[in-house]
Design an enzyme around this catalytic site. Structure first.
Site, short mmCIF file in Angstrom:
data_model
loop_
_atom_site.label_atom_id
_atom_site.label_comp_id
_atom_site.label_asym_id
_atom_site.label_seq_id
_atom_site.Cartn_x
_atom_site.Cartn_y
_atom_site.Cartn_z
N GLY A 25 -6.39 1.91 -10.51
CA GLY A 25 -5.61 1.76 -9.29
C GLY A 25 -4.16 2.09 -9.57
O GLY A 25 -3.85 2.95 -10.39
N GLN A 27 -1.74 0.43 -11.18
CA GLN A 27 -1.37 0.28 -12.58
C GLN A 27 -2.26 1.11 -13.50
O GLN A 27 -1.77 1.75 -14.43
CB GLN A 27 -1.43 -1.20 -12.98
N SER A 51 -17.44 3.99 -8.23
CA SER A 51 -16.03 3.72 -7.93
C SER A 51 -15.39 4.91 -7.20
O SER A 51 -15.55 6.08 -7.61
CB SER A 51 -15.25 3.43 -9.21
N SER A 53 -12.40 5.57 -7.35
CA SER A 53 -11.34 6.06 -8.23
C SER A 53 -11.86 7.04 -9.28
O SER A 53 -11.06 7.73 -9.93
CB SER A 53 -10.66 4.90 -8.95
N ASP A 83 -6.88 -8.90 -9.86
CA ASP A 83 -7.05 -10.26 -10.39
C ASP A 83 -8.35 -10.90 -9.96
O ASP A 83 -9.05 -11.52 -10.77
CB ASP A 83 -5.90 -11.16 -9.93
N LYS A 85 -11.14 -9.75 -9.25
CA LYS A 85 -12.39 -9.15 -9.73
C LYS A 85 -12.57 -9.29 -11.23
O LYS A 85 -13.63 -8.98 -11.77
CB LYS A 85 -12.42 -7.67 -9.35
N HIS A 108 -1.32 -8.60 -16.22
CA HIS A 108 -0.87 -9.79 -15.51
C HIS A 108 -1.64 -10.97 -16.09
O HIS A 108 -2.82 -10.86 -16.42
CB HIS A 108 -1.16 -9.63 -14.01
N GLU A 195 6.55 -12.70 -5.81
CA GLU A 195 5.79 -11.97 -4.80
C GLU A 195 5.70 -12.74 -3.49
O GLU A 195 5.90 -12.19 -2.40
CB GLU A 195 4.37 -11.69 -5.32
N GLU A 231 16.55 0.33 7.28
CA GLU A 231 17.78 0.21 6.49
C GLU A 231 17.66 -0.80 5.35
O GLU A 231 18.57 -0.90 4.52
CB GLU A 231 18.95 -0.15 7.42
#
Length: 339
Positions: A25, A27, A51, A53, A83, A85, A108, A195, A231
């Site tokens: 993905g 990362q 997948s 990906s 996270d 999964k 992470h 976050e 802005e």
């Protein structure tokens, strides 16, 4: 605070390893491509056969195998799937094939810190976390720069965990800017708080509230979009470049005075109290528990909230206005067809 730079890391250590990046993905694609461009020749991407990906990774001439095959083959395994999964993937396709002396890495600390993943004692476990989205990590690396990063060591079974983690961090470009030594706990809890309270939750809700306030007062949605969302980038870029004082130097005196007298009316002591409650949920594991249970139920609330956000008027107006800004489409960080 210990900070490591290029001279503190030996990229040859990771170049000699067989490295598996699990996930492709935001990362995952950045790590895999940066590693390859840093001279790591033995590298695979671990993905399920179905997948979405997989074609993207293969389009970059990367070898793709299943997570189980990647685990059996690799010396270093970087787990970069979402996270929510990781624990199931670990239990079914990684843990059964782990062998003594391997190095398990994370981008992470969530699953390690909250004990959702418990590696055996005879493997190294570390964290190498760029401080920014993967798309930015990749674009900065390609320009010859790097993002600041973090490293943490959870287990050092071989006595080489830190050296390998630093070598990996150098290969993805983090030591170009500096890598800070931390712990899995500190990285996880501060990352989640940032976050939720500021970077994603706080800013998004502030933008939406400002937009809605102007629209409900009868102003054109387009004007509200420009003032409350568009802005934001201009202001954040100035803060990013040189701090809040740098931003204040660059804006009008009128805007700066308004910041001082009106900002505290919007972000009050009650806001900070709410932030402390958010932090408590993170520290006690309440947020992690709720997120795990939400996914075990099929994520109905999460999907509903995402849909409400995606269909908000600010998204409809923004899509129209962004089509007028041809320059913003050049060199986009996010290209969904490729990454």
């Amino acid at each position: 605070m210990k900070v490591y730079y290029d001279n503190d890391a030996d990229v040859a250590l990771i170049q000699k390893k067989k490295v598996a990046v699990i996930g492709y993905g935001s990362q995952g694609h950045a790590h895999a491509l940066n590693l390859r461009d840093s001279g790591v020749k033995d590298i695979v991407v671990g993905l399920q056969d179905n997948s979405a990906s997989k074609p993207k990774a293969e389009g970059e001439k990367l070898k793709v195998v299943t997570p189980a095959e990647a685990t059996k083959w690799a010396d270093v395994i970087m787990i970069l799937v979402p996270d929510e999964k990781q624990a199931v993937l670990w239990a079914n396709e990684i843990e059964p094939y782990i062998r003594k002396g391997q190095h398990i890495m994370f981008g992470h600390g969530f699953n390690i810190h909250y004990n959702l993943i418990r590696p055996p004692a005879d493997v190294d476990v570390s964290l190498s976390a760029p401080k920014g989205p993967g798309h930015t990590l990749r674009s900065q690396y390609a320009q010859g720069f790097g993002l600041p990063g973090l490293i943490a060591i959870h287990q050092d079974a071989t006595g080489t965990a830190q050296q390998v983690a630093l070598s990996y961090s150098k290969a993805i470009g983090n030591t170009r800017a500096g890598v800070i030594e931390t712990s899995f706990r500190e990285e996880t809890e501060t990352d989640l708080f940032g976050e939720q309270a500021v970077l994603c939750g706080g800013i998004v809700e502030l933008i939406k509230a400002g937009f809605e306030t102007l629209v409900e007062a009868g102003y054109a949605p387009e004007m509200a979009y420009f003032e409350c969302l568009h802005e934001t980038k201009l202001i954040v870029d100035l803060i990013y470049e040189g701090g809040i004082a740098n931003m204040n130097y660059s804006i009008s005196n009128t805007a700066e005075f308004g910041e001082y007298v009106s900002g505290p009316r919007v972000i009050t002591s009650d806001t900070k109290t709410a932030m402390k409650a958010v932090l408590d949920d993170i520290q006690t594991g309440r947020f992690a528990r709720d997120w795990v249970l939400e996914n075990q139920a099929g994520a109905p609330s999460f999907r509903s909230m995402r849909n409400r956000m995606n269909t908000h008027l600010i998204e409809e107006v923004g899509e129209k206005l962004r089509n007028m800004m041809h320059w913003a489409k050049n060199d986009r960080l996010v290209d969904k067809a490729r990454n």
